[in-house]
Write a protein that holds these residues in place. Sequence first.
Motif, mmCIF file in Angstrom:
data_model
loop_
_atom_site.group_PDB
_atom_site.id
_atom_site.type_symbol
_atom_site.label_atom_id
_atom_site.label_comp_id
_atom_site.label_asym_id
_atom_site.label_seq_id
_atom_site.Cartn_x
_atom_site.Cartn_y
_atom_site.Cartn_z
ATOM 1 N N TYR A 51 0.905 -1.042 0.046
ATOM 2 C CA TYR A 51 -0.285 0.394 -0.058
ATOM 3 C C TYR A 51 1.158 0.717 -0.117
ATOM 4 O O TYR A 51 2.227 1.319 0.679
ATOM 5 C CB TYR A 51 -1.273 -0.080 1.287
ATOM 6 N N SER B 146 -4.708 -9.823 14.236
ATOM 7 C CA SER B 146 -5.335 -8.208 13.905
ATOM 8 C C SER B 146 -3.610 -7.478 12.897
ATOM 9 O O SER B 146 -2.633 -8.181 14.100
ATOM 10 C CB SER B 146 -6.183 -7.656 14.506
ATOM 11 N N SER C 234 -8.097 -9.936 5.856
ATOM 12 C CA SER C 234 -8.430 -8.632 5.440
ATOM 13 C C SER C 234 -8.272 -8.255 3.733
ATOM 14 O O SER C 234 -8.472 -8.732 2.602
ATOM 15 C CB SER C 234 -8.807 -7.061 5.236
HETATM 16 P P1 ADP Z 1 -9.997 -5.939 10.274
HETATM 17 O O1 ADP Z 1 -11.085 -5.468 11.515
HETATM 18 O O2 ADP Z 1 -10.784 -6.912 9.079
HETATM 19 O O3 ADP Z 1 -8.497 -6.265 10.719
HETATM 20 P P2 ADP Z 1 -8.979 -3.391 10.219
HETATM 21 O O4 ADP Z 1 -8.845 -2.693 11.047
HETATM 22 O O5 ADP Z 1 -7.506 -3.710 9.487
HETATM 23 O O6 ADP Z 1 -10.283 -4.458 9.754
HETATM 24 O O7 ADP Z 1 -8.937 -2.881 8.503
HETATM 25 C C1 ADP Z 1 -10.487 -2.178 8.691
HETATM 26 C C2 ADP Z 1 -11.280 -1.395 6.342
HETATM 27 O O8 ADP Z 1 -9.143 -0.423 6.620
HETATM 28 C C3 ADP Z 1 -10.194 -2.881 5.578
HETATM 29 O O9 ADP Z 1 -10.603 -2.437 4.222
HETATM 30 C C4 ADP Z 1 -8.227 -1.893 5.115
HETATM 31 O O10 ADP Z 1 -8.450 -2.442 3.908
HETATM 32 C C5 ADP Z 1 -8.493 -0.831 5.583
HETATM 33 N N1 ADP Z 1 -7.244 -0.041 6.624
HETATM 34 C C6 ADP Z 1 -6.485 -0.988 7.540
HETATM 35 N N2 ADP Z 1 -5.836 -0.127 7.524
HETATM 36 C C7 ADP Z 1 -5.717 0.705 7.267
HETATM 37 C C8 ADP Z 1 -4.998 2.038 6.905
HETATM 38 N N3 ADP Z 1 -3.438 1.757 7.022
HETATM 39 N N4 ADP Z 1 -4.532 2.869 6.303
HETATM 40 C C9 ADP Z 1 -5.735 2.512 5.067
HETATM 41 N N5 ADP Z 1 -6.792 1.656 4.721
HETATM 42 C C10 ADP Z 1 -6.797 0.747 5.993
#
Ligand code: ADP
Length: 223
Positions: A13, A41, A46
């Motif tokens: 990313y 986590s 995801s």
């Molecule tokens: P989960 O509860 O499945 O672990 P996360 O809280 O890690 O989910 O992420 C939720 C959503 O936010 C995901 O779809 C992910 O793509 C997005 N996401 C997670 N971290 C980041 C980040 N640092 N920047 C942008 N989007 C993020």
Amino acid sequence: TPVLRLRGVRKSYGDTVVTEVLHGIDLDIAAGAMTALVGPSGSGKSTLLNLLGLLDRPTAGSIQLQGRETTDLDDAALTELRGRSLGFVFQFHHLLPAFTARENVLLPLHARRGRLDRALWDRAGALLGRMGLRGEIDRLASQLSGGQQQRVAIARALLHDPGLVLADEPTGNLDTVTGREVFDLMRDLNRERGTAFLVVTHDPGLAALCERTIELVDGRVHL
Ligand code: ADP
Ligand code: ADP
């Protein structure tokens, strides 16, 4: 042939600051099997699920769906392939509350094909019956319990008979007993229809009921 085959899949990313989240995943998801995807986590579940579901593209590597390379397809072809071969179940069911159970099952296919026929209408009813919802077919989604709503969502994912259903914590929003019932139903459908399921779960008890568990740790498959 596995339903999904990943080779050297990487995902990063960011534009200026690039962070690699998946570091070269090799993975075969067996056709007709029930597979659990677990990991802490932040381990990349995801991100991986989005790649497996053809919702996002890898930075590098190969993803074959039912023997067909997907990484060189354009967006329209990916959307078509996703609609034909994959089904999705989410933690939150995303049903439309003002529509009936049967209408919710039919909506995605109706949207994709632009029409419905009697056979599909009947098939949706039969699927809901198989889900133990014979009496709920024509009830509004808003009138159903959480477990019933999730079973409608599973019927919706199965209507077009996909080879693989990707389920992201499908029982995460349900109490233990209801969650186990919903999981057992997916297990039964897997055995009856040969539909493969990949289930993301935090529950080791549910993972133990799958034929295989894939554990992600820091963006790598833990062997
Ligand atoms: P989960 O509860 O499945 O672990 P996360 O809280 O890690 O989910 O992420 C939720 C959503 O936010 C995901 O779809 C992910 O793509 C997005 N996401 C997670 N971290 C980041 C980040 N640092 N920047 C942008 N989007 C993020
Ligand atoms: P999990 O589902 O296992 O919690 P995720 O795939 O959501 O893991 O996240 C893995 C890592 O990738 C985390 O460090 C998260 O912050 C990062 N990440 C996820 N989505 C994005 C995104 N869209 N942009 C930037 N970083 C992201």
